[in-house]
Design an enzyme around this catalytic site. Structure first.
Site, PDB file in Angstrom:
ATOM      1  N   PRO A   1     -11.468  -6.455  -2.218  1.00  0.00           N
ATOM      2  CA  PRO A   1     -11.530  -8.094  -1.708  1.00  0.00           C
ATOM      3  C   PRO A   1     -10.500  -8.657  -0.729  1.00  0.00           C
ATOM      4  CG  PRO A   1     -12.005  -7.477  -3.929  1.00  0.00           C
ATOM      5  CD  PRO A   1     -11.265  -6.514  -3.615  1.00  0.00           C
TER       6      PRO A   1
ATOM      7  N   GLN B 107       1.020  -1.041  -0.274  1.00  0.00           N
ATOM      8  CA  GLN B 107       0.110   0.040   0.056  1.00  0.00           C
ATOM      9  C   GLN B 107       0.786   1.162  -0.116  1.00  0.00           C
ATOM     10  OE1 GLN B 107      -2.236  -0.607   3.810  1.00  0.00           O
ATOM     11  NE2 GLN B 107      -0.114  -1.226   5.028  1.00  0.00           N
TER      12      GLN B 107
ATOM     13  N   ASP C 244      -8.261  -4.635  14.604  1.00  0.00           N
ATOM     14  CA  ASP C 244      -8.133  -3.237  14.184  1.00  0.00           C
ATOM     15  C   ASP C 244      -7.539  -3.113  12.533  1.00  0.00           C
ATOM     16  OD1 ASP C 244      -8.060  -0.460  14.133  1.00  0.00           O
ATOM     17  OD2 ASP C 244      -6.192  -0.164  15.048  1.00  0.00           O
TER      18      ASP C 244
ATOM     19  N   ASP D 102       0.430 -12.045   7.337  1.00  0.00           N
ATOM     20  CA  ASP D 102      -0.993 -12.017   7.185  1.00  0.00           C
ATOM     21  C   ASP D 102      -1.743 -12.431   8.285  1.00  0.00           C
ATOM     22  OD1 ASP D 102      -3.012 -11.498   4.978  1.00  0.00           O
ATOM     23  OD2 ASP D 102      -3.141 -13.691   5.735  1.00  0.00           O
ATOM     24  N   ALA D 103      -2.438 -11.648   8.971  1.00  0.00           N
ATOM     25  CA  ALA D 103      -3.523 -12.281  10.102  1.00  0.00           C
ATOM     26  C   ALA D 103      -4.174 -13.559   9.667  1.00  0.00           C
ATOM     27  CB  ALA D 103      -4.340 -11.244  10.584  1.00  0.00           C
TER      28      ALA D 103
ATOM     29  N   GLU E  18       0.912  -7.965  12.322  1.00  0.00           N
ATOM     30  CA  GLU E  18       0.784  -6.585  11.644  1.00  0.00           C
ATOM     31  C   GLU E  18       1.359  -7.117   9.990  1.00  0.00           C
ATOM     32  OE1 GLU E  18       0.203  -3.392   8.749  1.00  0.00           O
ATOM     33  OE2 GLU E  18      -0.785  -3.603  10.806  1.00  0.00           O
TER      34      GLU E  18
ATOM     35  N   ASP F  72      -0.050   1.020  13.604  1.00  0.00           N
ATOM     36  CA  ASP F  72       0.360   2.279  14.282  1.00  0.00           C
ATOM     37  C   ASP F  72       0.818   2.097  15.743  1.00  0.00           C
ATOM     38  OD1 ASP F  72      -2.208   2.145  15.540  1.00  0.00           O
ATOM     39  OD2 ASP F  72      -3.184   3.021  14.038  1.00  0.00           O
TER      40      ASP F  72
END
Length: 524
Positions: A393, A263, A386, A367-368, A335, A315
């Site tokens: 998707p 991102q 969170d 990756d959670a 995270e 964060d």
């Protein structure tokens, strides 16, 4: 037996392409195919980055590009009699348009808040130019040959397809693993354009000169050089252009701007107000993040947990609030993006009080969803989810019944779960879809919402493995809060008639309904 095409205009006496030159031309096919696929991936990446491109938009771009390939193959038929010159012209245009595609879309989005028309036009033009390549190359390889029988035509087509598909494979690997992370979208597209122009220059100088007049060859090389100069200038000025265009998207001065593998991360500052944006979406404002963070974390601490899992929240703000609670002994922070962790440990270190460097916090970059599917950890007394809003998707899977089922599996009996669930006012279906989805995973739910000025009316879900919905209460040992009080939390469970609860079908991996909920809500 097929009839060989007429010799290209230029040097009419030029014979067929020498056998030793065919590998070079096939190599050019592979390079052009690689560049063509990269251009398509640039469009798809920009669609996701600028417009949150989902399945529909991705499908339209892919289908439009494929349709344009066919249109290009038909439109180039009148130029096959002058295939050498036409090939150079196509590659010059393709290199320029492909190389400028990313910066054009980015600048258009920054000025007009939309890139849809430019995206459609770019898909059509690039697709048609890529589609014109193969007919021209077939013509060049067959020109002047009189010994081409059916088997020879089949072998030629096999060679071209093999080179084309091999090049596409290379392009498909180079974009996500090399160009995008190392150069970014604007420079990556420009570099691809330069490679495209370089391949065309080699073909023109070494192979096509026998079919082009000297004047035509000189004109072609000047055009290629001019196009390369344009893209070279873009490479040198890309940072300035990107900075100016990006700043137009944000009201406040940008102090951090970086693109990770996942991102675009932007941090702005005006006075004492720090703001975090991921792919252009506001994640928090330091002016009122305490309202959001306390409301998300405090209900999960009602039963004085010792071990807490945080999914997302890179964060460090949720971890900060957890560490203030006297019973918390360990926080596992999962995270996905290591760049977010880096920003949290530097730019946000004062805001999150260095929470991610606290010895009680174990930071896991993963990756959670995959992490939860791994070896089962020791059960957690509480879990805080969170995650960014599920408007794609990829994020929708983190708001699915399957995901919450995995979360439930790591909760200790009687454990509490809190989930940020979006706005019950702006995206009511998305909010109540999340409540229904958490419940469908076998958890008893209590919805609640508070006012966060940066976001408006914002909703959360409190859930437990117990059979009855958990009450909205604060722990007797809770640290003093700036915003949340017992009375505020009790009131948070009340919804007015115009935001009344809704019972909706859960969002699943097979049917990610929540993605459409978010998008239709934003449009409304």
């Amino acid at each position: 037996m097929p009839t060989a095409p007429a010799a290209p205009a230029g040097e009419s006496g030029a014979g067929p392409l020498p056998v030793r030159a065919r590998p070079l031309l096939l190599a050019a096919v592979a390079v052009c195919a690689a560049c063509g696929l990269v251009y398509e991936l640039v469009l798809l990446t920009l669609s996701a980055s600028l417009a949150g491109g989902g399945i529909t938009q991705t499908s339209l771009i892919v289908a439009g590009f494929v349709a344009a390939l066919g249109a290009g193959a038909l439109l180039v038929k009148p130029f096959l009699g002058n295939a050498a010159a036409a090939f150079v012209a196509v590659e010059t245009l393709l290199g320029v348009l492909g190389g400028l595609s990313a910066v054009t879309l980015y600048v258009a989005f920054s000025f007009y808040a939309t890139s849809g028309p430019v995206l459609v036009l770019g898909t059509a033009l690039l697709g048609m130019l890529v589609g014109a390549e193969l007919p021209l190359l077939v013509t060049l390889l067959q020109t002047g040959r009189t010994d081409m029988d059916a088997q020879g035509s089949g072998r030629l087509l096999a060679d071209l397809n093999a080179a084309d598909y091999a090049g596409a494979l290379v392009g498909g690997l180079v974009w996500p693993f090399v160009l995008l992370p190392a150069a970014g979208m604007i420079r990556g597209a420009a570099l691809t354009g330069l490679v495209n122009l370089a391949a065309a220059s080699v073909v023109a100088a070494l192979l096509l000169r026998r079919w082009l007049t000297r004047r035509a060859l000189a004109t072609a090389l000047v055009a290629l050089l001019s196009a390369a100069t344009l893209l070279g200038t873009l490479l040198l000025r890309a940072r300035d252009i990107e900075t100016d265009a990006r700043q137009r998207l944000y009201a406040d001065p940008i102090i951090v701007a970086t693109r990770s593998a996942y991102q675009e991360i932007v941090v702005t500052r005006r006075g004492g107000d720090l703001r975090l944006y991921l792919d252009g979406d506001l994640q928090f404002s330091s002016a009122d993040e305490h309202r959001y963070t306390e409301s998300l974390v405090a209900p999960a601490l009602a039963r004085d947990p010792a071990r807490v899992l945080v999914l997302g929240g890179g964060d460090g703000l949720a971890a900060r609030e957890l560490l203030r609670h006297p019973t918390v002994r360990q926080v596992v922070q999962v995270e996905l993006d290591p760049q977010v962790i880096t920003v949290a440990r530097t730019t946000f270190a004062r805001l999150n009080r260095g929470a991610l460097d606290d010895p009680r916090v174990q930071v896991v970059v993963a990756d959670a969803f995959r992490w939860l599917r791994g070896p089962p950890p020791e059960p957690f007394d509480a879990v805080v989810v969170d995650m960014p809003d599920p408007d794609t998707p990829a994020l929708g899977r983190l708001y699915s019944q399957e995901f919450y089922g995995l979360v439930r599996a790591v909760l200790a009996p009687g454990g509490l779960l809190t989930v940020q669930a979006g706005s019950p006012y702006a995206t009511p279906n998305g909010y109540w879809r999340t409540v229904s989805t958490v419940g469908a995973a076998g958890l008893a739910t209590t919805p609640y919402h508070v006012d966060v000025p940066s976001f408006g009316d914002w909703g959360f879900v409190l859930a437990t493995t117990d059979r009855t919905p958990p009450p909205l209460v604060l722990s007797a040992r809770a640290a003093p809060a700036r915003f949340l009080s017992p009375a505020m939390l009790t009131a948070a469970g009340v919804f007015p008639p115009d935001r009344a609860p809704r019972t909706l079908a859960p969002s699943t991996l097979d049917r990610p309904r929540i993605v459409d909920d978010l998008r239709s809500g934003y449009q409304r």
